[in-house]
Design a protein around this motif. Structure first.
Motif, PDB file in Angstrom:
ATOM      1  N   ASP A  88      -1.531  -3.841   3.385  1.00 56.06           N
ATOM      2  CA  ASP A  88      -0.651  -4.665   4.216  1.00 56.06           C
ATOM      3  C   ASP A  88       0.498  -3.871   4.814  1.00 56.06           C
ATOM      4  O   ASP A  88       1.215  -4.374   5.691  1.00 56.06           O
ATOM      5  CB  ASP A  88      -0.093  -5.829   3.394  1.00 56.06           C
ATOM      6  CG  ASP A  88      -1.180  -6.755   2.878  1.00 56.06           C
ATOM      7  OD1 ASP A  88      -2.083  -7.083   3.680  1.00 56.06           O
ATOM      8  OD2 ASP A  88      -1.136  -7.123   1.694  1.00 56.06           O
ATOM      9  N   PHE A  89       0.700  -2.652   4.338  1.00 57.87           N
ATOM     10  CA  PHE A  89       1.803  -1.813   4.813  1.00 57.87           C
ATOM     11  C   PHE A  89       1.267  -0.422   5.163  1.00 57.87           C
ATOM     12  O   PHE A  89       1.535   0.559   4.464  1.00 57.87           O
ATOM     13  CB  PHE A  89       2.902  -1.725   3.748  1.00 57.87           C
ATOM     14  CG  PHE A  89       3.631  -3.023   3.527  1.00 57.87           C
ATOM     15  CD1 PHE A  89       4.797  -3.311   4.228  1.00 57.87           C
ATOM     16  CD2 PHE A  89       3.141  -3.962   2.630  1.00 57.87           C
ATOM     17  CE1 PHE A  89       5.469  -4.505   4.034  1.00 57.87           C
ATOM     18  CE2 PHE A  89       3.800  -5.169   2.431  1.00 57.87           C
ATOM     19  CZ  PHE A  89       4.969  -5.441   3.136  1.00 57.87           C
ATOM     20  N   PRO A  90       0.503  -0.316   6.251  1.00 53.99           N
ATOM     21  CA  PRO A  90      -0.146   0.967   6.575  1.00 53.99           C
ATOM     22  C   PRO A  90       0.836   2.094   6.877  1.00 53.99           C
ATOM     23  O   PRO A  90       0.551   3.259   6.569  1.00 53.99           O
ATOM     24  CB  PRO A  90      -1.003   0.630   7.801  1.00 53.99           C
ATOM     25  CG  PRO A  90      -0.408  -0.626   8.365  1.00 53.99           C
ATOM     26  CD  PRO A  90       0.117  -1.378   7.189  1.00 53.99           C
ATOM     27  N   PHE A  91       1.980   1.792   7.454  1.00 49.71           N
ATOM     28  CA  PHE A  91       2.954   2.844   7.761  1.00 49.71           C
ATOM     29  C   PHE A  91       3.526   3.434   6.481  1.00 49.71           C
ATOM     30  O   PHE A  91       3.513   4.656   6.282  1.00 49.71           O
ATOM     31  CB  PHE A  91       4.078   2.307   8.653  1.00 49.71           C
ATOM     32  CG  PHE A  91       5.152   3.331   8.925  1.00 49.71           C
ATOM     33  CD1 PHE A  91       5.000   4.255   9.937  1.00 49.71           C
ATOM     34  CD2 PHE A  91       6.302   3.385   8.147  1.00 49.71           C
ATOM     35  CE1 PHE A  91       5.965   5.223  10.186  1.00 49.71           C
ATOM     36  CE2 PHE A  91       7.274   4.344   8.382  1.00 49.71           C
ATOM     37  CZ  PHE A  91       7.108   5.267   9.411  1.00 49.71           C
ATOM     38  N   PHE A  92       4.062   2.586   5.602  1.00 51.44           N
ATOM     39  CA  PHE A  92       4.628   3.072   4.341  1.00 51.44           C
ATOM     40  C   PHE A  92       3.576   3.822   3.527  1.00 51.44           C
ATOM     41  O   PHE A  92       3.863   4.858   2.913  1.00 51.44           O
ATOM     42  CB  PHE A  92       5.173   1.910   3.517  1.00 51.44           C
ATOM     43  CG  PHE A  92       6.471   1.330   4.026  1.00 51.44           C
ATOM     44  CD1 PHE A  92       7.274   2.034   4.906  1.00 51.44           C
ATOM     45  CD2 PHE A  92       6.886   0.078   3.608  1.00 51.44           C
ATOM     46  CE1 PHE A  92       8.473   1.509   5.363  1.00 51.44           C
ATOM     47  CE2 PHE A  92       8.085  -0.464   4.060  1.00 51.44           C
ATOM     48  CZ  PHE A  92       8.877   0.247   4.942  1.00 51.44           C
ATOM     49  N   THR A  93       2.353   3.306   3.528  1.00 53.73           N
ATOM     50  CA  THR A  93       1.276   3.943   2.765  1.00 53.73           C
ATOM     51  C   THR A  93       0.943   5.322   3.327  1.00 53.73           C
ATOM     52  O   THR A  93       0.733   6.287   2.569  1.00 53.73           O
ATOM     53  CB  THR A  93       0.026   3.045   2.781  1.00 53.73           C
ATOM     54  OG1 THR A  93       0.348   1.788   2.146  1.00 53.73           O
ATOM     55  CG2 THR A  93      -1.134   3.691   2.046  1.00 53.73           C
ATOM     56  N   THR A  94       0.919   5.441   4.634  1.00 53.94           N
ATOM     57  CA  THR A  94       0.592   6.717   5.263  1.00 53.94           C
ATOM     58  C   THR A  94       1.670   7.765   4.998  1.00 53.94           C
ATOM     59  O   THR A  94       1.364   8.930   4.704  1.00 53.94           O
ATOM     60  CB  THR A  94       0.387   6.527   6.771  1.00 53.94           C
ATOM     61  OG1 THR A  94      -0.715   5.630   6.983  1.00 53.94           O
ATOM     62  CG2 THR A  94       0.092   7.856   7.457  1.00 53.94           C
TER      63      THR A  94
END
Length: 344
Positions: free
Chosen positions: A320-326
């Motif tokens: 749900d949080f692709p930016f933070f995960t990346t």
């Protein structure tokens, strides 16, 4: 506060941001009769140029290591012992790296003024108890005092040079917020107050993760369009994360200095952006670059990305949080910098 004859301010921390704030506070306390004119600043003792850093600050009125070239008011007194610094202080300004807060609070417990209140200028979150906790809550729970927060578009060197900027106090007790505003507000450092502690504080923590993404884009030389897109996506995830984990975080808070303004300035001028750019251009790890580039300061964006990832993984919300995960995967799992656009 009926038992207080005069408010006494203590700064807990003396890095570049702490020293920039000490310059403002030192001046302001002399303008209000309700404040003691001496401001103590706790300094983690170091040897610089063959002398104790506290001795240098007290004789030259300059923090030569963390804020060179800036004169501090003579009423700002550097103190190497924490408990000596906080003695009789009623207003505590916390401005240390967030990984050191717990140890400092353990020392302070039972050793502060009975009517002390605090404000945190610390950017980060705490996950040590298995969930997401604000640094202000960590201080509040340890010391059993009211804690406000101050966050904003405030690069320390620019504040120290008296370039105009704004900042935001988040508080639950308006009277305490006003007491801190009196010692922090100045013609070049304009402070507003809002009653959204969690929103203000989470903006201050999460924007450093966004700045890592912006710095990666700069290192990849992808241009301003890409950087603007990364900033927008990061800001949206900041808002989503804050409102997912803390009820009552207001949309309006993101239009204060602690919100969009802080994201912009950090993504163009902060240490997290600089180190992330260097990670791309040099191929060196964030850990090595922190040691080489920051003169003893800490890189908050990578640590916050790690802490945020732990929370998202525990809640099964990584996708749900692709930016933070990346950002986390680039910092800790060896994903290439290009993933900042490819994986989101």
């Amino acid at each position: 506060m009926t038992n207080i004859t005069k408010e006494k301010v203590c700064l807990i921390g003396s890095g570049n941001w702490g020293s920039a704030i000490a310059k403002i506070v030192g001046r302001n306390v002399t303008k209000h009769s309700a404040y003691d004119s001496e401001v103590r600043m706790w300094v983690f003792e170091e040897i610089v140029e063959g002398q104790r850093l506290t001795d240098i600050i007290n004789s030259r009125h300059e923090n030569v290591k963390y804020l060179p070239g800036i004169q501090l008011p003579e009423n700002v007194v550097a103190v190497p012992q924490l408990l000596d610094a906080v003695k009789d202080a009623t207003l505590l300004i916390f401005v240390i790296p967030h990984q050191f807060v717990k140890g400092v609070c353990e020392q302070l417990k039972g050793n502060i003024h009975p009517e002390a209140r605090a404000i945190s200028l610390i950017k980060g979150v705490d996950i040590s108890k298995g969930g997401l906790h604000l640094i202000s809550d960590l201080i509040k729970d340890h010391l059993e005092i009211d804690v406000s927060v101050l966050m904003g578009a405030n690069i320390a060197s620019e504040v120290a040079e008296e370039n105009f900027c704004e900042s935001t106090i988040g508080c639950t007790n308006r009277q305490n917020g006003e007491a801190f505003r009196k010692v922090l507000n100045s013609p070049y450092f304009r402070v507003a107050i809002v009653d959204d502690v969690a929103g203000v504080e989470l903006c201050g923590a999460l924007k450093n993760v966004v700045a890592i993404g912006a710095g990666l884009v700069d290192g990849l030389k992808m241009g301003e369009n890409t950087k603007a897109a990364i900033i927008r996506i990061g800001l949206m995830e900041m808002k989503k994360f804050s409102q997912t984990f803390y009820k009552g975080v207001r949309d309006e808070t993101y239009f204060e200095s602690c919100g969009v303004a802080d994201v912009i300035t950090t993504c163009f001028g902060g240490r997290n952006r600089r180190v992330a750019e260097a990670h791309v251009t040099t191929g060196k790890s964030f850990e090595v670059l922190e040691q080489e580039m920051l003169n003893g300061q800490k890189l908050q964006g990578t640590l916050t990305a790690l802490e945020v990832h732990h929370i998202l993984k525990a809640k099964h919300m990584v996708v749900d949080f692709p930016f933070f995960t990346t950002v986390y995967r680039i910092c800790y799992e060896g994903r290439p910098a290009r993933a900042i656009v490819d994986d989101i």
